[in-house]
Design a protein around this motif. Structure first.
Motif, PDB file in Angstrom:
ATOM      1  N   ILE A  77       0.832  -1.201   0.000  1.00  0.00           N
ATOM      2  CA  ILE A  77       0.000   0.000   0.000  1.00  0.00           C
ATOM      3  C   ILE A  77       0.870   1.257   0.000  1.00  0.00           C
ATOM      4  CG2 ILE A  77      -0.170  -0.038   2.549  1.00  0.00           C
ATOM      5  CD1 ILE A  77      -2.978   1.053   0.150  1.00  0.00           C
ATOM      6  N   GLN A  91      -7.055   4.901  -4.078  1.00  0.00           N
ATOM      7  CA  GLN A  91      -7.030   5.511  -2.738  1.00  0.00           C
ATOM      8  C   GLN A  91      -7.966   6.722  -2.697  1.00  0.00           C
ATOM      9  OE1 GLN A  91      -2.665   5.965  -2.882  1.00  0.00           O
ATOM     10  NE2 GLN A  91      -2.532   4.693  -1.043  1.00  0.00           N
ATOM     11  N   PRO A 107      -5.987  -1.087   3.420  1.00  0.00           N
ATOM     12  CA  PRO A 107      -4.802  -1.415   2.601  1.00  0.00           C
ATOM     13  C   PRO A 107      -5.036  -2.644   1.720  1.00  0.00           C
ATOM     14  CG  PRO A 107      -4.152  -0.959   4.873  1.00  0.00           C
ATOM     15  CD  PRO A 107      -5.655  -0.985   4.856  1.00  0.00           C
TER      16      PRO A 107
END
Lengths: 160, 285
Positions: A77, A91, A107
């Protein structure tokens, strides 16, 4: 106990190390490299919180030996954003669509979504749910997570 | 949790793997994708002294065409198997069944041969393997030999592999034209393990079913070939009623057990219902 030398590319940087063969990949990433963005959730191969990409494909890093990553490339991540103000579209989509509450599963959700969209840039809702089958969220239900994936697909140019 | 310490050796050929098993004895374990072994190691349900990594053995990777059959390397991942053009063309039941195994992350690591050799009664692939009369090619200290799927699965988590044997590849005979397939599975949403599963291959001719092959998941210590259903379907009409009547035989020869997911009588009920659905979907009824 014999330690084994390994050389693994993690988020673009080559790391050489020595590990006990029993070391799990997630523990090596967190404890030896300090890359604690990848979290341990269930520790039973179920929840997917520890998902990383191994040579571009999603895997559960609690279920891979660090020694088996030798010579391979890992993306966590922490390797997705290009900087603090330049997040990966997945994200951004999770933030904008409220695709998380506590954030612990996030994540893994992000990494599985990156893998899903690389294989199927324009997934249907059913394909998204199947694609995230290996990731469990215990806060929100999956409605906004699915919405986030659709939003990300659109932002990445896949959706029509 | 953290596994008990073990030594690790990586091999590059099948011969090296067998040699490592011979020297390691019963304290050696094979790892490929590790998606069955890792959970067991973490829970310390197994504590091998040496783990032999076969994930780089080239001979065990990929799918090839052998004329009247396809050959799947035991180390081929589920993800590679279900996307392989030869599998999709000549053994679609394997592709369909593999798509239901676990989840995407596990299918990226876990292997076809590993799932068969692990022989979990709730695993999906053994039922498809027995339905298609797959043949396992096994290497041991005395060379190689073939084991038909029906003789391979012996008991819970037990195959006819000897401690020094390794599963190298799996031969899936081509059924040829006219067959259609379906894998019907009943499982909890959050987990991929089948409470009961049914692998069906059906050959239709005009309005009737010419032949059928049925494998059952989790209706006993190993996969069960539902031969009574197959016999009842041969020559039957391709209709809901005829298929439902044939599916009533689905519990013949089974030994369902009770566990926290389902009682034995509920599994028996599921076997009939899911057999009807699997055959109907395969037959396009």
């Amino acid at each position: 106990m014999t330690h084994v030398p390994i050389s693994v590319t993690v988020d673009g940087t080559v790391y050489d190390g020595e590990v006990e063969p029993r070391t799990l990949l997630v523990h090596w990433l967190r404890d030896s490299l300090g890359r604690v963005g990848t979290v341990v959730g269930c520790d039973t191969s179920s929840c997917g919180a520890c998902t990383v990409l191994l040579d571009g494909r999603s895997v559960k890093s609690c279920s891979v030996l660090a020694v088996q990553a030798d010579g391979h490339s890992i993306t966590t991540i922490q390797g997705l954003a290009e900087g603090e103000d330049n997040w990966h579209p997945v994200q951004t989509a999770l933030k904008e669509c409220h695709g998380l509450q506590c954030g612990y599963c996030t994540p893994g959700m992000v990494m599985s979504t990156v893998d899903l969209l690389s294989e199927n840039p324009n997934p249907t809702e059913e394909e998204i749910r199947e694609g995230l089958h290996g990731n469990l969220c215990r806060c929100t239900g999956y409605h906004n997570i699915v919405k986030s994936v659709q939003h990300a697909a659109e932002a990445m140019g896949g959706a029509k | 949790m953290i596994p008990v310490a073990f030594d690790y050796t990586k091999v590059n050929t099948v011969d090296e793997a067998v040699a490592a098993l011979v020297s390691g004895g019963e304290d050696a374990k094979i790892i490929a994708g590790g998606q069955s072994l890792m959970p067991v190691l973490r829970l310390r349900m197994a504590a091998p002294e040496v783990v032999i990594d076969i994930s780089d053995v080239a001979e065990m990777q990929g799918v090839s065409d052998a004329g009247d059959a396809i050959v799947i390397g035991a180390g081929t991942t589920h993800h590679a198997v279900m996307n392989d053009p030869l599998v999709k063309t000549h053994a679609p039941l394997i592709a369909m069944t593999t798509e239901t195994v676990a989840d995407p992350q596990i299918r990226h690591r876990g292997t076809f041969g590993g799932a068969l050799a692990h022989a979990d009664p709730a695993g999906d692939l053994p039922a498809a393997a027995v339905a298609l009369d797959a043949v396992m090619t096994v290497a041991g200290p005395d060379g190689r030999r073939d084991i038909p799927a029906k003789d391979f699965f012996v008991d819970y988590f037990t195959t006819s592999l000897e401690p020094e044997d390794i599963l190298v590849s799996i031969r899936i005979p081509k059924l040829g034209e006219g067959w259609a397939y379906h894998y019907e599975k009943f499982n909890r949403t959050a987990q991929g393990w089948a409470i009961v599963g049914v692998a069906a291959a059906v050959k239709r001719q005009n309005g009737s079913i010419e032949a059928a092959r049925i494998g059952l998941t989790n209706m006993g210590p190993g996969p069960v070939r539902a031969t009574s259903v197959e016999a009842a379907l041969a020559g039957a009409a391709a209709s809901d009623d005829a298929i439902a009547a044939a599916a009533e035989n689905a519990t013949d020869g089974t030994r369902a057990t009770s566990d926290l997911h389902a009682k034995a009588d509920y599994r028996e009920h599921l076997a009939k219902v899911l057999t009807k659905r699997a055959v109907a979907k395969a037959a396009g009824v």
